[in-house]
Design a protein around this motif. Structure first.
Motif, PDB file in Angstrom:
ATOM      1  N   ASP A 228      53.109  20.042  65.601  1.00 35.81           N
ATOM      2  CA  ASP A 228      54.539  20.327  65.702  1.00 35.81           C
ATOM      3  C   ASP A 228      54.785  21.746  66.191  1.00 35.81           C
ATOM      4  N   PRO A 240      56.742  13.311  67.272  1.00 31.79           N
ATOM      5  CA  PRO A 240      55.820  12.992  66.174  1.00 31.79           C
ATOM      6  C   PRO A 240      54.819  11.886  66.479  1.00 31.79           C
ATOM      7  N   THR A 247      50.321  18.018  61.503  1.00 33.31           N
ATOM      8  CA  THR A 247      51.338  19.060  61.529  1.00 33.31           C
ATOM      9  C   THR A 247      50.763  20.360  60.972  1.00 33.31           C
TER      10      THR A 247
END
Length: 274
Positions: A228, A240, A247
């Motif tokens: 991310d 995503p 992440t």
């Protein structure tokens, strides 16, 4: 997304396959390698370390200081993983670290420095252009020697996955997966490598080799190379479903989990929420 990768395909996470099937797959993959998962997951490093820090240089302009640094880190990973394997009566096959500049040919094909550090299961070698460490500090805002060490320890984590049959099984399974499923499974593979890197950090810390602030350096590095964060930095938004490394929060969490416990049982990213 960039960051650290396995050059055998994009990545990992668990979509489309139930936890019990993955558990069975991993159990028999480990048993096929002569490892009792029930005993191994409960153990920790014991016995003498190995660690020659074997390095091959090809067309590299790395300084002697940086070469010595990565050699020392590699040797420390060998100490830890030799101990873990010896505790189970097994021999640890140590990887070779290949230093290169610009581009390199591996058993996994050609790769450029732009691809970042990677592990090739085909030749059991870790590849890194040490210019990446400058990029890690300037572009990714992750300075510090322990941040650099984390990068190498992560790739060695993939070597552990290869020796225990996890990477080969993933490569086999991903052939019948959709891209979304492969990305999800890749995320779990990558987060486990982060956790394995944390295990190395745990025992390195027990030796008294870490300084105040070193853990924070590694956690910051893990944060800065999360999917991310990288996507926000490079394209201004996140997608995503394309994540294949985890992440920022996930990567830092799993490294810290391995660092705090030092137990392989706590690195099961395949049968636990990530």
């Amino acid at each position: 997304g960039g960051g650290l990768r396995i050059p055998i395909g994009r990545g990992a996470g668990g979509g489309g396959i139930s936890g019990i099937i993955i558990l069975i797959v991993l159990f028999f993959a480990l048993r096929a390698c002569g490892i009792d998962p029930l005993e191994m997951l409960a153990g920790g490093p014991q016995g003498p370390g190995g660690g020659g820090g074997q390095i091959t240089e090809t067309n590299t302009q790395a300084s002697d200081e940086m070469t010595q640094f990565v050699s020392t880190v590699l040797a420390e990973t060998e100490d830890v993983w030799n101990g873990i394997f010896q505790a189970e009566g097994l021999d640890y096959t140590e990887p070779t670290l290949v230093l290169f500049s610009g581009q390199v040919r591996s058993a996994c094909g050609y790769a450029s420095a732009a691809s970042g550090p990677f592990y090739c299961p085909g030749d059991r070698k870790v590849y890194i252009d040490l210019a990446f460490y400058d990029q890690l500090e300037r572009q990714f805002e992750a300075a510090g020697d322990f941040a650099q060490a984390y990068v190498l320890a992560h790739e060695v984590g993939h070597h552990i996955q290869n020796l225990t049959g996890i990477l080969p099984k993933f490569n086999e399974m991903r052939q019948s997966m959709s891209q979304a499923e492969a990305n999800q499974m890749s995320t779990r593979v990558e987060l486990q490598a982060d956790c394995f890197a944390g295990i190395w950090g745990h025992y390195t810390n027990q030796k008294g080799l870490l300084e105040q602030g070193d853990l924070e350096e590694a956690l910051n590095a893990a944060t800065q190379i999360g999917d991310d964060t990288l996507q926000r930095r490079t394209q201004g938004y996140v997608v995503p479903e394309s994540f294949n490394h985890g992440t920022s929060e996930q990567r830092a969490t799993w490294f810290n989990r391995g660092f705090q416990s030092g137990k392989l049982a706590d690195c099961d990213t395949f049968n636990n929420p990530i």
